[in-house]
Enzyme design. Structure first.
Site, PDB file in Angstrom:
ATOM      1  N   ARG A  35      11.206   9.536  -7.973  1.00 64.70           N
ATOM      2  CA  ARG A  35      10.638   9.211  -6.520  1.00 64.70           C
ATOM      3  C   ARG A  35      11.749   9.489  -5.277  1.00 64.70           C
ATOM      4  NH1 ARG A  35       6.835   7.386  -3.278  1.00 64.70           N
ATOM      5  NH2 ARG A  35       7.212   5.788  -2.095  1.00 64.70           N
ATOM      6  N   VAL A 144       1.663  -6.854   4.732  1.00 63.76           N
ATOM      7  CA  VAL A 144       1.032  -5.766   4.886  1.00 63.76           C
ATOM      8  C   VAL A 144      -0.070  -5.454   3.967  1.00 63.76           C
ATOM      9  CG1 VAL A 144       2.923  -4.865   6.359  1.00 63.76           C
ATOM     10  CG2 VAL A 144       2.403  -4.347   4.171  1.00 63.76           C
ATOM     11  N   LYS A 195       3.615 -17.259   0.728  1.00 69.32           N
ATOM     12  CA  LYS A 195       3.086 -16.108   0.522  1.00 69.32           C
ATOM     13  C   LYS A 195       2.195 -16.126  -0.513  1.00 69.32           C
ATOM     14  CE  LYS A 195       2.749 -11.859  -0.787  1.00 69.32           C
ATOM     15  NZ  LYS A 195       2.141 -10.864   0.043  1.00 69.32           N
ATOM     16  N   CYS A 249      -1.641  -7.535  -6.091  1.00 65.16           N
ATOM     17  CA  CYS A 249      -1.128  -8.834  -5.277  1.00 65.16           C
ATOM     18  C   CYS A 249      -2.244 -10.011  -5.505  1.00 65.16           C
ATOM     19  CB  CYS A 249      -1.378  -8.501  -3.976  1.00 65.16           C
ATOM     20  SG  CYS A 249      -0.234  -7.008  -3.230  1.00 65.16           S
TER      21      CYS A 249
END
Ligand code: SAJ
Length: 409
Positions: A35, A144, A195, A249
């Site tokens: 990465r 986001v 959240k 998520c």
């Protein structure tokens, strides 16, 4: 001011780059050496619009350094994954991120956690660290939407929870440099709860839409028409049914609250309804197909992204793969558990086309494309679980069109 961003994934990389562009000295750290190399060489793949340009600009500005290990800084931002293990939040990446910065921490440093965690986690981390150092700590969840990250990173409102007022205010100063939305300050536990509540709100509402779809099929009603008409009510906004809730998520975060409280009953049921959808769709596929060859259109977890994590397609294929020959077509997905084919090969001798992701290109298939497909397949049947294709266009070429939550005819 120097900022060290730990974890250069879909949140860490844009955040590090945007801070660098805004004049901070930034060190972006990822434990994955590949990465690090692909970011340095700008060879990483992404469907996020303008991310490559942003990262290139940040690196060229001299303000963004990409590394394998942390270094001393004023602020540490933790953006590592919090996956799920046995229906509980696996904090091992967070814990090792914290361990990795420990040798560099100095009195007066600020730690900001962005990863999604169960309420109380930030406090626990602070309590351990504050034995050694006099630090500030804030929890600032990312909000986001994958596919629209760069815009939402700037435009969305943010919630910042501080372990104390000074911590929240110090974190606010960092986000003030690039966030155009409003920034609200609170304590850590509330911010962690916020959240989870946001994603659970969505999960529960998708579960409701999925339950409506199942009931509508039973009662021979078109759920899509019923939802559209219900949503004409000024205070109703029903979401869309689908083959399952994917991504890293919404399908995961609800468990972080379920593990904390016995009261989380509706949340658990919603999770179970959404998790039942791949099996439900697989059974429908078995009923609809007149042969053994199945074509899957779209394997990503949602439309117009390349992400296949927790994708319903993978689960649906696992239910069918022993009995059927399955060929997948997805112009966005780069890697998938099962082979991907070009469209011509994927539809060759197909007995049933199943649409599992709402990529815009599936809606845009024109008469020429559909004609070509119709000449390749063996049986002209298509099952649309996302209500994305234009029914009349496919019917024109002899396709029998079925929809999830559609009428039986
Ligand atoms: N889905 C449906 N029906 C719908 C909407 C979505 O079946 O009406 C499915 C999608 O196909 C997908 C899954 O749900 O499989 C999740 O997709 P999504 O677009 O709702 O959400 P994500 O996972 O891409 O991003 C979410 C966002 N959260 C909310 O909208 C509350 C994003 O703002 C969060 O930052 C992100 O989760 C996260 O990281 O938590």
């Amino acid at each position: 001011m120097k900022v060290c961003v730990i974890g250069l994934g879909y949140i860490g990389l844009p955040t590090a780059s945007i801070l660098a562009i805004n004049g901070f000295e930034v060190v972006g750290v990822d434990i994955n050496k590949n990465r690090v190399e692909e970011i340095k060489n700008l060879t990483f793949k992404t469907t996020e619009k303008d991310l490559l340009t942003l990262v290139r600009g940040a690196i060229n500005s001299g303000n963004l350094k990409i590394k394998n290990t942390p270094e001393k800084a004023d602020v540490f931002i933790i953006c590592v994954p919090t996956p799920i293990k046995n229906n509980r939040c696996d904090l091992s990446y967070i814990n090792s991120a914290i361990d990795s910065i420990k040798p560099y921490l100095e009195d007066g440093n600020l730690i900001i956690i962005e990863s999604t965690v169960p309420p109380g986690t930030s406090e626990e981390i602070y309590n351990k660290l504050s034995k050694y150092k006099n630090i500030y700590l804030s929890y600032c969840p990312e909000r986001v939407l994958p596919g629209n990250i760069l815009k939402e990173l700037v435009d969305n409102d943010r919630v910042i929870g501080g372990i104390n007022k000074e911590s929240a205010e110090r974190a606010k100063k960092i986000y003030d440099s690039f966030v155009k939305g409003k920034i609200y300050l609170t304590d850590c536990k509330t911010a962690e709860m916020v959240k989870l509540m946001e994603n659970i709100y969505r999960d529960v509402n998708i579960a409701l839409a999925n339950e409506f779809a199942k009931i509508s099929e039973e009662l021979d009603i078109d759920v899509w028409e019923a939802i559209e008409l219900s949503n004409k009510h000024p205070r109703v906004n029903i979401l869309r049914p689908g083959p399952g809730v994917g991504g890293h998520c919404i399908s995961i975060d609800p468990w972080f609250l379920i593990e904390k409280s016995k009261e989380a009953k509706l949340i658990r049921t919603a999770r179970e309804i959404n998790d039942s959808m791949p099996n439900y769709v697989a059974n429908k596929i078995k009923q609809l197909t007149k042969g053994k060859n199945i074509t899957i259109f779209g394997v990503t977890y949602k439309g117009d992204v390349d992400d296949v994590r927790e994708s319903p397609a993978e689960k649906i294929i696992s239910f069918l793969k022993e009995e059927f020959n399955i060929k997948c077509y997805d112009p966005y997905a780069k890697e998938f558990k099962y082979p991907l084919y070009p469209i011509d090969e994927a539809v060759e001798d197909s007995d049933l086309i199943v649409v599992l992701a709402d990529h815009k290109i599936f809606r845009d298939l024109d008469e020429k494309d559909i004609k070509k497909i119709s000449e390749k397949v063996r049986n002209r049947v298509i099952y649309d679980t996302k209500n994305i294709i234009t029914k009349e266009r496919w019917e024109k070429f002899g396709f029998k069109v079925y929809k999830l939550g559609g009428k039986n005819d």
